[in-house]
Design a protein around this motif. Structure first.
Motif, PDB file in Angstrom:
ATOM      1  N   TYR A 173      23.197 -37.978  -0.525  1.00 25.10           N
ATOM      2  CA  TYR A 173      23.389 -39.288  -1.135  1.00 25.10           C
ATOM      3  C   TYR A 173      22.409 -39.352  -2.291  1.00 25.10           C
ATOM      4  N   PRO A 174      22.905 -39.040  -3.498  1.00 28.35           N
ATOM      5  CA  PRO A 174      21.995 -39.001  -4.650  1.00 28.35           C
ATOM      6  C   PRO A 174      21.850 -40.371  -5.293  1.00 28.35           C
ATOM      7  N   SER A 175      20.912 -40.465  -6.233  1.00 30.87           N
ATOM      8  CA  SER A 175      20.861 -41.673  -7.052  1.00 30.87           C
ATOM      9  C   SER A 175      22.095 -41.657  -7.959  1.00 30.87           C
ATOM     10  N   ASP A 176      22.485 -42.821  -8.415  1.00 35.40           N
ATOM     11  CA  ASP A 176      23.607 -42.912  -9.346  1.00 35.40           C
ATOM     12  C   ASP A 176      23.398 -44.156 -10.197  1.00 35.40           C
ATOM     13  N   ARG A 177      24.379 -44.514 -10.993  1.00 45.02           N
ATOM     14  CA  ARG A 177      24.160 -45.660 -11.900  1.00 45.02           C
ATOM     15  C   ARG A 177      23.862 -46.938 -11.128  1.00 45.02           C
ATOM     16  N   GLY A 178      24.437 -47.068  -9.943  1.00 45.13           N
ATOM     17  CA  GLY A 178      24.216 -48.294  -9.151  1.00 45.13           C
ATOM     18  C   GLY A 178      22.986 -48.230  -8.273  1.00 45.13           C
ATOM     19  N   HIS A 179      22.508 -47.016  -7.999  1.00 41.94           N
ATOM     20  CA  HIS A 179      21.343 -46.841  -7.110  1.00 41.94           C
ATOM     21  C   HIS A 179      20.349 -45.921  -7.830  1.00 41.94           C
ATOM     22  N   ALA A 180      19.524 -46.519  -8.677  1.00 43.77           N
ATOM     23  CA  ALA A 180      18.651 -45.706  -9.538  1.00 43.77           C
ATOM     24  C   ALA A 180      17.702 -44.810  -8.730  1.00 43.77           C
ATOM     25  N   GLU A 181      17.295 -45.256  -7.556  1.00 44.25           N
ATOM     26  CA  GLU A 181      16.373 -44.443  -6.733  1.00 44.25           C
ATOM     27  C   GLU A 181      17.072 -43.885  -5.499  1.00 44.25           C
ATOM     28  N   GLY A 182      18.401 -43.912  -5.478  1.00 48.21           N
ATOM     29  CA  GLY A 182      19.144 -43.512  -4.282  1.00 48.21           C
ATOM     30  C   GLY A 182      19.380 -44.731  -3.417  1.00 48.21           C
ATOM     31  N   LYS A 183      20.129 -44.547  -2.341  1.00 51.26           N
ATOM     32  CA  LYS A 183      20.442 -45.693  -1.475  1.00 51.26           C
ATOM     33  C   LYS A 183      19.619 -45.692  -0.187  1.00 51.26           C
ATOM     34  N   LEU A 184      19.341 -44.504   0.335  1.00 50.27           N
ATOM     35  CA  LEU A 184      18.737 -44.410   1.671  1.00 50.27           C
ATOM     36  C   LEU A 184      17.250 -44.719   1.622  1.00 50.27           C
ATOM     37  N   ARG A 185      16.731 -45.194   2.739  1.00 48.06           N
ATOM     38  CA  ARG A 185      15.334 -45.583   2.821  1.00 48.06           C
ATOM     39  C   ARG A 185      14.504 -44.407   3.333  1.00 48.06           C
ATOM     40  N   LEU A 186      13.335 -44.227   2.663  1.00 46.76           N
ATOM     41  CA  LEU A 186      12.524 -43.044   2.925  1.00 46.76           C
ATOM     42  C   LEU A 186      11.916 -43.025   4.328  1.00 46.76           C
ATOM     43  N   PHE A 187      11.231 -44.121   4.714  1.00 49.33           N
ATOM     44  CA  PHE A 187      10.435 -44.075   5.952  1.00 49.33           C
ATOM     45  C   PHE A 187      11.272 -44.120   7.224  1.00 49.33           C
ATOM     46  N   TYR A 188      12.461 -44.735   7.154  1.00 50.29           N
ATOM     47  CA  TYR A 188      13.235 -44.844   8.401  1.00 50.29           C
ATOM     48  C   TYR A 188      14.628 -44.248   8.299  1.00 50.29           C
ATOM     49  N   GLU A 189      14.912 -43.509   7.242  1.00 49.08           N
ATOM     50  CA  GLU A 189      16.174 -42.757   7.190  1.00 49.08           C
ATOM     51  C   GLU A 189      15.886 -41.314   6.741  1.00 49.08           C
ATOM     52  N   SER A 190      15.523 -41.144   5.470  1.00 45.81           N
ATOM     53  CA  SER A 190      15.390 -39.780   4.927  1.00 45.81           C
ATOM     54  C   SER A 190      14.295 -38.960   5.613  1.00 45.81           C
ATOM     55  N   ALA A 191      13.087 -39.529   5.735  1.00 50.08           N
ATOM     56  CA  ALA A 191      11.972 -38.732   6.279  1.00 50.08           C
ATOM     57  C   ALA A 191      12.177 -38.351   7.751  1.00 50.08           C
ATOM     58  N   PRO A 192      12.603 -39.275   8.622  1.00 52.91           N
ATOM     59  CA  PRO A 192      12.817 -38.853  10.016  1.00 52.91           C
ATOM     60  C   PRO A 192      13.856 -37.736  10.140  1.00 52.91           C
ATOM     61  N   LEU A 193      14.943 -37.839   9.364  1.00 49.95           N
ATOM     62  CA  LEU A 193      15.968 -36.782   9.469  1.00 49.95           C
ATOM     63  C   LEU A 193      15.462 -35.481   8.841  1.00 49.95           C
ATOM     64  N   ALA A 194      14.613 -35.604   7.808  1.00 50.85           N
ATOM     65  CA  ALA A 194      14.011 -34.403   7.215  1.00 50.85           C
ATOM     66  C   ALA A 194      13.133 -33.690   8.246  1.00 50.85           C
ATOM     67  N   PHE A 195      12.373 -34.471   8.989  1.00 54.70           N
ATOM     68  CA  PHE A 195      11.501 -33.920  10.033  1.00 54.70           C
ATOM     69  C   PHE A 195      12.336 -33.152  11.062  1.00 54.70           C
ATOM     70  N   LEU A 196      13.432 -33.778  11.484  1.00 50.48           N
ATOM     71  CA  LEU A 196      14.308 -33.148  12.484  1.00 50.48           C
ATOM     72  C   LEU A 196      14.924 -31.863  11.965  1.00 50.48           C
ATOM     73  N   VAL A 197      15.478 -31.944  10.752  1.00 45.29           N
ATOM     74  CA  VAL A 197      16.200 -30.772  10.240  1.00 45.29           C
ATOM     75  C   VAL A 197      15.244 -29.601  10.033  1.00 45.29           C
ATOM     76  N   GLU A 198      14.023 -29.900   9.593  1.00 45.17           N
ATOM     77  CA  GLU A 198      13.044 -28.811   9.410  1.00 45.17           C
ATOM     78  C   GLU A 198      12.686 -28.193  10.758  1.00 45.17           C
ATOM     79  N   GLN A 199      12.573 -29.035  11.773  1.00 42.72           N
ATOM     80  CA  GLN A 199      12.302 -28.532  13.125  1.00 42.72           C
ATOM     81  C   GLN A 199      13.423 -27.626  13.622  1.00 42.72           C
ATOM     82  N   ALA A 200      14.638 -27.880  13.110  1.00 40.46           N
ATOM     83  CA  ALA A 200      15.804 -27.097  13.550  1.00 40.46           C
ATOM     84  C   ALA A 200      16.083 -25.922  12.608  1.00 40.46           C
ATOM     85  N   GLY A 201      15.205 -25.706  11.624  1.00 45.02           N
ATOM     86  CA  GLY A 201      15.381 -24.562  10.715  1.00 45.02           C
ATOM     87  C   GLY A 201      16.177 -24.889   9.466  1.00 45.02           C
TER      88      GLY A 201
END
Ligand code: AFP
Length: 356
Positions: free
Chosen positions: A276-304
């Motif tokens: 989910y990238p930034s676009d004209r309507g979402h200059a910084e992206g849509k997803l929230r860092l602390f409770y969406e992107s970062a937790p899933l990043a933590f999980l995916v890195e743990q899974a390789g």
């Protein structure tokens, strides 16, 4: 004559509840993250059971006003459904008397809520109580995403600043996926496990002890309705994965549900990439860092697997506010790298374009 029985050799149990698993980790690693985490995970699992029950009848409730009335707008300007508001209250209630939780950040609340300043309260929970809430009325998949951030010290302090300045690193994360079954997937930094809610037992039972994300995939999840509002590198990437080349498993299949948890879960298990990238309507992206992107990043890195914003890793989170948004590219390592390559190659010509 009496029968002779031999003592069975000790082995890992094949039937294990989340609560038993948490106790096991605590015993194996005393004094670590598990000591703080176990009671909190149990409370979170309780909230998930309450939400699973409510979600089961959400489509019905939504079809029968006045229950379906919207809940308003949240701190980041998104519409709240009745379920968003209810779920936020369930989470608050679940942690109300917790002595282990210093503070709570929710997508549905403007400010961080301080819960305890006691000397055992080391964790900060950041949570999206209901992810994909536009799926509620159509009986589609929904999720809950959570991350536990651990303070360096206990007692009074500016928890918001500690989070934003990276002084409370992410130590455990996960999600609950309300699909055909209710699945809790989590990691406390030693692999990724999943637990399925057994409704008869009323317990989350382990169903996968060590999830590994495949290195490659042949599907992607993104809202391509916004294709022409994306970074040119991403437009070229879509063109690339739509070309036929069996050697590189192209063309890729599109799988998109409108709920990050459901789409991410597929990528985690089967391989592939969600973005989910930034676009004209979402200059910084849509997803929230602390409770969406970062937790899933933590999980995916743990899974390789891998997670980035298209250029740099999501972790550690860099933010200006607790409701910071971010672009997200997440899934199989090679698929994330392929997107990063297309973005980087298109970069010099698009330096003034909106960011990914
Ligand atoms: P909602 O919770 O407001 O429905 O948003 C869901 C979400 O944050 C994420 O779960 C989806 O992947 C994404 O937004 C869907 O957004 P689009 O509707 O713009 O595709």
């Amino acid at each position: 004559m009496s029968a002779q029985y031999s003592t069975p050799a000790p082995r890992s149990p094949t039937i294990l509840s989340l609560a038993q698993h948490l106790r096991q980790v605590e015993r194996e690693r005393p004094g670590g993250v598990a000591d703080d985490l176990s009671p909190l995970m149990n409370q979170l699992a309780f909230a998930a059971k309450v939400l699973a029950r409510e979600i089961n009848r959400a489509a019905l409730a939504a079809a029968a006003p006045p229950q379906s009335v919207q809940g308003g707008t949240n701190s980041t300007g998104d519409d709240q459904t009745r379920l968003d508001v209810y779920a936020n209250q369930v989470v608050l209630d679940a942690f109300h008397r917790s002595t282990r939780l210093a503070g709570l950040v929710s997508e549905e609340m403007d400010e961080l809520v301080v819960l305890s300043e006691g000397d055992r309260a080391r964790m900060i929970l950041c949570i999206d109580p209901i992810d994909g809430s536009s799926n509620t009325e159509i009986n589609g998949s929904l999720g809950t995403i959570f991350g536990f951030y651990r303070r360096e010290r206990t007692g009074p302090g500016d928890l918001t600043a500690e989070l934003i300045e990276g002084r409370a690193p992410l130590v455990a994360a996960g999600y609950v996926f309300y699909g055909s079954g209710t699945l809790l997937v989590y990691s406390q930094g030693e692999g990724v496990r999943s637990f399925l809610l057994d409704r008869e037992l009323g317990e989350f039972m382990m169903c996968h002890p060590d999830i590994r994300c495949p290195e490659e995939g042949d599907s992607f999840a993104a809202n391509t309705g916004r294709l022409y509002e994306w970074h040119p590198g991403l437009q070229r990437y879509i063109h690339h994965i739509s070309q036929r080349d069996p050697a590189t498993r192209r063309p890729y299949s599109l799988r998109y549900s409108g709920a990050l948890v459901a789409d991410f879960h597929r990528c985690l298990l089967r391989g592939g990439v969600y973005f989910y990238p930034s676009d004209r309507g979402h200059a910084e992206g849509k997803l929230r860092l602390f409770y969406e992107s970062a937790p899933l990043a933590f999980l995916v890195e743990q899974a390789g697997g891998k997670a980035s914003d298209g250029r740099s890793p999501i972790l550690p989170p860099r933010a200006r506010s607790i409701h910071q948004r971010s672009s997200l590219v997440i899934g199989s390592a090679r698929e994330v790298e392929l997107i990063e390559k297309f973005v980087a190659e298109a970069e010099p010509k698009t330096a003034s374009a909106w960011t990914i």
